[in-house]
Enzyme design. Structure first.
Site, PDB file in Angstrom:
ATOM      1  N   GLU A   8       7.465 -13.098 -21.550  1.00 14.43           N
ATOM      2  CA  GLU A   8       7.263 -11.706 -21.141  1.00 14.43           C
ATOM      3  C   GLU A   8       6.149 -11.046 -21.966  1.00 14.43           C
ATOM      4  O   GLU A   8       5.319 -10.315 -21.419  1.00 14.43           O
ATOM      5  CB  GLU A   8       8.601 -10.947 -21.280  1.00 14.43           C
ATOM      6  CG  GLU A   8       8.561  -9.461 -20.994  1.00 14.43           C
ATOM      7  CD  GLU A   8       8.116  -9.095 -19.582  1.00 14.43           C
ATOM      8  OE1 GLU A   8       7.987  -9.980 -18.728  1.00 14.43           O
ATOM      9  OE2 GLU A   8       7.863  -7.897 -19.360  1.00 14.43           O
ATOM     10  N   ARG A  27       1.202   1.665  -5.916  1.00 12.99           N
ATOM     11  CA  ARG A  27       1.428   0.666  -4.876  1.00 12.99           C
ATOM     12  C   ARG A  27       0.145  -0.069  -4.472  1.00 12.99           C
ATOM     13  O   ARG A  27       0.191  -1.057  -3.739  1.00 12.99           O
ATOM     14  CB  ARG A  27       2.015   1.325  -3.618  1.00 12.99           C
ATOM     15  CG  ARG A  27       3.305   2.069  -3.872  1.00 12.99           C
ATOM     16  CD  ARG A  27       3.815   2.660  -2.588  1.00 12.99           C
ATOM     17  NE  ARG A  27       4.110   1.620  -1.626  1.00 12.99           N
ATOM     18  CZ  ARG A  27       5.240   0.940  -1.572  1.00 12.99           C
ATOM     19  NH1 ARG A  27       6.196   1.196  -2.435  1.00 12.99           N
ATOM     20  NH2 ARG A  27       5.424   0.011  -0.659  1.00 12.99           N
ATOM     21  N   ASN A  72       1.313  -0.160   5.886  1.00 12.59           N
ATOM     22  CA  ASN A  72       1.664  -0.923   4.695  1.00 12.59           C
ATOM     23  C   ASN A  72       2.431  -2.150   5.160  1.00 12.59           C
ATOM     24  O   ASN A  72       3.508  -2.006   5.745  1.00 12.59           O
ATOM     25  CB  ASN A  72       2.535  -0.057   3.772  1.00 12.59           C
ATOM     26  CG  ASN A  72       3.180  -0.871   2.657  1.00 12.59           C
ATOM     27  OD1 ASN A  72       2.615  -1.852   2.199  1.00 12.59           O
ATOM     28  ND2 ASN A  72       4.346  -0.453   2.217  1.00 12.59           N
ATOM     29  N   GLY A  73       1.861  -3.327   4.945  1.00 14.15           N
ATOM     30  CA  GLY A  73       2.554  -4.542   5.382  1.00 14.15           C
ATOM     31  C   GLY A  73       1.552  -5.571   5.840  1.00 14.15           C
ATOM     32  O   GLY A  73       0.372  -5.515   5.474  1.00 14.15           O
ATOM     33  N   LYS A 125       2.731  -9.461 -20.389  1.00 17.13           N
ATOM     34  CA  LYS A 125       2.296  -8.074 -20.612  1.00 17.13           C
ATOM     35  C   LYS A 125       0.844  -8.040 -21.057  1.00 17.13           C
ATOM     36  O   LYS A 125       0.058  -7.233 -20.582  1.00 17.13           O
ATOM     37  CB  LYS A 125       3.150  -7.371 -21.681  1.00 17.13           C
ATOM     38  CG  LYS A 125       4.552  -6.968 -21.320  1.00 17.13           C
ATOM     39  CD  LYS A 125       4.666  -5.870 -20.311  1.00 17.13           C
ATOM     40  CE  LYS A 125       4.617  -6.402 -18.919  1.00 17.13           C
ATOM     41  NZ  LYS A 125       5.828  -6.777 -18.252  1.00 17.13           N
ATOM     42  N   GLU A 161      -1.572  -9.025 -18.165  1.00 16.58           N
ATOM     43  CA  GLU A 161      -1.623  -8.024 -17.088  1.00 16.58           C
ATOM     44  C   GLU A 161      -2.533  -6.850 -17.397  1.00 16.58           C
ATOM     45  O   GLU A 161      -3.271  -6.396 -16.550  1.00 16.58           O
ATOM     46  CB  GLU A 161      -0.219  -7.437 -16.882  1.00 16.58           C
ATOM     47  CG  GLU A 161       0.644  -8.159 -15.921  1.00 16.58           C
ATOM     48  CD  GLU A 161       1.936  -7.401 -15.708  1.00 16.58           C
ATOM     49  OE1 GLU A 161       2.663  -7.127 -16.681  1.00 16.58           O
ATOM     50  OE2 GLU A 161       2.233  -7.072 -14.564  1.00 16.58           O
ATOM     51  N   LYS A 204       2.324  -2.419  -8.031  1.00 14.30           N
ATOM     52  CA  LYS A 204       3.672  -2.328  -8.594  1.00 14.30           C
ATOM     53  C   LYS A 204       4.689  -3.166  -7.836  1.00 14.30           C
ATOM     54  O   LYS A 204       5.485  -3.870  -8.435  1.00 14.30           O
ATOM     55  CB  LYS A 204       4.101  -0.854  -8.620  1.00 14.30           C
ATOM     56  CG  LYS A 204       5.426  -0.601  -9.305  1.00 14.30           C
ATOM     57  CD  LYS A 204       5.342  -0.892 -10.778  1.00 14.30           C
ATOM     58  CE  LYS A 204       6.668  -0.748 -11.480  1.00 14.30           C
ATOM     59  NZ  LYS A 204       6.626  -1.460 -12.777  1.00 14.30           N
ATOM     60  N   TRP A 240      -3.852  -1.833  -1.199  1.00 17.90           N
ATOM     61  CA  TRP A 240      -3.940  -3.064  -1.983  1.00 17.90           C
ATOM     62  C   TRP A 240      -4.274  -4.147  -0.966  1.00 17.90           C
ATOM     63  O   TRP A 240      -3.458  -4.470  -0.113  1.00 17.90           O
ATOM     64  CB  TRP A 240      -2.613  -3.351  -2.681  1.00 17.90           C
ATOM     65  CG  TRP A 240      -2.653  -4.524  -3.611  1.00 17.90           C
ATOM     66  CD1 TRP A 240      -3.064  -4.529  -4.913  1.00 17.90           C
ATOM     67  CD2 TRP A 240      -2.259  -5.875  -3.331  1.00 17.90           C
ATOM     68  NE1 TRP A 240      -2.954  -5.791  -5.444  1.00 17.90           N
ATOM     69  CE2 TRP A 240      -2.461  -6.634  -4.503  1.00 17.90           C
ATOM     70  CE3 TRP A 240      -1.762  -6.515  -2.200  1.00 17.90           C
ATOM     71  CZ2 TRP A 240      -2.179  -7.992  -4.575  1.00 17.90           C
ATOM     72  CZ3 TRP A 240      -1.471  -7.873  -2.265  1.00 17.90           C
ATOM     73  CH2 TRP A 240      -1.684  -8.600  -3.454  1.00 17.90           C
ATOM     74  N   CYS A 288       0.869  -1.168   0.000  1.00 21.87           N
ATOM     75  CA  CYS A 288       0.000   0.000   0.000  1.00 21.87           C
ATOM     76  C   CYS A 288       0.905   1.217   0.000  1.00 21.87           C
ATOM     77  O   CYS A 288       2.116   1.090   0.121  1.00 21.87           O
ATOM     78  CB  CYS A 288      -0.826   0.031   1.280  1.00 21.87           C
ATOM     79  SG  CYS A 288      -1.702  -1.505   1.591  1.00 21.87           S
ATOM     80  N   HIS A 324       3.919 -30.414 -28.296  1.00 24.08           N
ATOM     81  CA  HIS A 324       3.684 -31.312 -27.157  1.00 24.08           C
ATOM     82  C   HIS A 324       2.428 -30.937 -26.378  1.00 24.08           C
ATOM     83  O   HIS A 324       2.271 -31.339 -25.233  1.00 24.08           O
ATOM     84  CB  HIS A 324       4.906 -31.310 -26.231  1.00 24.08           C
ATOM     85  CG  HIS A 324       6.137 -31.820 -26.916  1.00 24.08           C
ATOM     86  ND1 HIS A 324       6.339 -33.149 -27.186  1.00 24.08           N
ATOM     87  CD2 HIS A 324       7.204 -31.151 -27.418  1.00 24.08           C
ATOM     88  CE1 HIS A 324       7.500 -33.290 -27.824  1.00 24.08           C
ATOM     89  NE2 HIS A 324       8.036 -32.091 -27.985  1.00 24.08           N
TER      90      HIS A 324
END
Ligand code: AGP
Length: 615
Positions: A488, A27, A101-102, A492, A495, A610, A75, A2, A511
């Site tokens: 990657e 965040r 935050n935590g 992207k 997300e 993030k 968050w 957060c 396969h």
């Protein structure tokens, strides 16, 4: 994870806190709240949603007077995003208020104890437990706020960056940190508190980065006092001058931070090798590697630990280290590594990669590696971050702030740092010929210009995005150095557009994933004219004969794939090991444009944040 912001000084706290929260929304952005003390009342407003939703509610609900306050953008970890679970949280007395935050791991046992002692809780959060624990200690022990915070934190298992305010002591904010970042901006008779320095950049250039296990008592018109949470001993504050500027953290003329950061890559890559790459002299200077060269040269094996995009950069470097420096490499998800019982030898070295330098799983994996006595090297973007401090040595990527939640320039600059290290080791170990080494250096120096050229395909990519924006699935294929680029590219797209996408080594397709291919399936194939080009052309033929739609990422001037593919996007030619720095550009732009066309929130995709500072 957060964002927290606070202010105490001579100005109105409200605009500073609100603007600061907007800067920290990367965040977390599922709810937000603010507590302001107007001289008589402690006014708290909070809401589900973004900081702009909070602003709307504040205008209707409270006065915004006051020169002291704390704010939060969340968050969710404990409890769904809603108004009640949003921070700040009150203590039962209504006098104390906290932003956090935590994560408090032992919150359940603390909660049981507090319930027995008559406390009640309105939210599902661990934070509400903490503020009531502080209140309980304060009353029981009859101590001032800072002492109560200290005693309470010594009973906590978990991580935190907190700011606590007591209505009865309105000239003071108490902050503390363990495992989550916290910075204090020092102005002229005013103080700013924030998860990083961006909220107060326009107000001051002087900041204190609190260390783990420290708390600070911030009093109006007084000097800051920093103490160790464990034993209350005083610590000398170390005030640093910030190296950031406002332009770096603003969107400028771009619609989104992600687009700005994609277009910043030529510059960012140059900044990564600036002062390190001396092509004419044939030298690569990297203090963190130079100072520990013996350890690198004697390494039996390099273990790379990282998450998400940083893990993909690690995978690319596996090919580089093994091919040119002939050092065996294992690339591990930090989240798996930390709970395994990995076989680590004294001569192995660990490289931890993290843009934010705050990723909880990577941090825990580093601690595990250190406990086994091995040398841990960090590659981070954020200067002074927890991972940068926790590792024995390291190299910064110098990419500048990355604010878009989807990593772009972090990926290419991490690959650049890893390439520099691999080349340096290859030269020292003589596993690369002189001419090959010099060729690599001069090709690396040309990469920023070539990235610029790759970016010129932007409008062509937009056209392709328009054609495929409504499909529900995508496949990304690549081989060798470009297999991690396929991963990657798929990440992207997932997300930011929420379209399901999978990355695969091209030859693995037969396969299993080949079963997915029909006339509705677009397949992005990285088919540059290097390495196993012929093999990938065969893979493309296999897809075409099953009617799949091919978007080929090809080397400039390619004719073979152009004939087979539905669309091609060209990138400039370079040596094989550096191709990921170019092939990744169209994939970033493709996801960006698709997500924009689908009207998605580009910089703040749902459910993400993030830096993932929780498990
Ligand atoms: C990438 O686009 C992500 N948002 C995510 O996978 C990220 O790379 C990962 O969480 C690791 O973060 P770090 O580099 O800050 O440690």
């Amino acid at each position: 994870m957060c964002g927290i912001v606070g202010y105490i000084g001579h100005r109105d706290a409200y605009p500073i806190i609100i603007e600061g929260l907007k800067r920290l929304e990367y965040r977390g952005y599922d709810s937000a709240g603010i507590a302001l003390y107007d001289g008589t009342n402690l006014n708290v407003t909070k809401t589900k949603g973004k900081v702009t939703d909070l602003e709307c509610r504040i205008e209707k609900e409270i006065t915004t007077n006051g020169t002291v306050g704390i704010g939060h953008t969340r968050w969710a970890t404990h409890g769904i995003p809603n108004d009640v679970n949003a921070h700040p949280h009150y203590s039962n007395s209504g006098n104390l208020v906290i932003v956090h935050n935590g994560i408090i791991e032992n919150y359940e046992s603390l909660k049981k104890e507090l319930i027995k002692r008559g406390y009640s809780f309105t939210s599902d959060t661990d934070t509400e437990i903490l503020i009531n624990l502080i209140q309980d200690v304060k009353q029981k022990e009859n101590v001032m706020l800072r002492k109560a915070v200290q005693i309470a934190l010594n009973q906590i298992v978990g991580t935190y960056a907190i700011a606590v305010f007591d209505k009865n002591k309105p000239n003071e904010i108490v902050v503390a940190k363990l495992g989550s970042p916290l910075t204090i901006g020092i102005g002229e008779d005013e103080f700013f508190i924030a998860s990083d320095a961006t909220p107060f950049l326009e107000h001051t250039n002087n900041a204190i980065y609190l260390e783990d296990g420290e708390m600070a008592i911030i009093r109006r018109h007084k000097n800051i006092k920093i103490r160790k949470i464990k034993d209350d001993s005083l610590v000398n504050p170390y005030v640093q001058e910030l190296q950031l500027n406002l332009e770096q953290i603003e969107k400028g003329d771009y619609d989104h931070f992600m687009l700005k950061e994609i277009f910043e890559q030529p510059h960012a890559i140059k900044d990564t090798f600036r002062g390190r790459l001396k092509t004419e002299k044939g030298i690569i200077k990297m203090a963190g590697v130079d100072d520990n060269l013996e350890k690198f040269l004697n390494a039996n094996k390099i273990i790379i630990i990282a998450c998400g995009t940083s893990w993909h950069a690690g995978l690319v470097s596996e090919y580089i280290f093994e091919n040119i420096a002939r050092i065996p490499v294992e690339v591990e998800y930090a989240s798996e590594f930390r709970y395994r019982n990995p076989v680590i030898n004294q001569n192995d070295i660990v490289i931890a990669i993290s843009q934010s330098g705050e990723t909880a799983d990577t941090l825990a994996a580093i601690k595990l590696a250190k406990s086994r006595g091995v040398f841990v090297f960090g590659i981070c973007n954020v200067v002074g971050s927890s991972i940068a401090r926790e590792t024995h040595a390291g190299a910064y990527t110098h990419a500048g702030p990355e604010i878009g939640v989807a990593s772009t320039k972090a990926f290419t600059t991490q690959i650049t740092v890893l390439t520099l290290i691999a080349l340096k080791l290859a030269k020292a170990k003589r596993t690369i010929s002189n001419s090959d080494y010099h060729h690599h250096l001069s090709e690396l120096e040309l990469i920023p210009k070539k990235v610029e050229k790759a970016l010129l395909s932007d409008s062509h990519i937009k056209t392709i995005a328009h054609i495929y924006k409504d499909v529900r699935n995508f496949l990304y294929l690549g081989r060798g150095y470009n297999f991690p680029v396929a991963l990657e590219g798929a990440l992207k797209l997932k997300e930011i557009s929420y379209i399901h996408a999978e990355g695969y080594p091209a030859a693995e397709m037969k396969h299993g994933p080949i079963a997915l291919i029909d006339e509705n399936m677009p397949i992005v194939v990285i088919a540059i004219k290097k390495g196993h080009y012929d093999k990938i052309v065969s893979n493309i033929r296999e897809i075409k004969s099953r009617k799949g739609k091919i978007i080929g990422i090809v080397t400039e001037g390619d004719t073979i794939v152009k004939e087979l593919a539905d669309y091609v996007i060209e990138v400039p030619d370079t040596i094989e090991s550096l191709t990921p720095l170019l092939t990744t550009i169209p994939l970033q732009l493709l996801s960006y444009h698709i997500a924009v066309m689908l009207d998605k929130n580009i910089d703040q995709p749902r459910n993400l944040a993030k830096s993932v500072t929780v498990e």
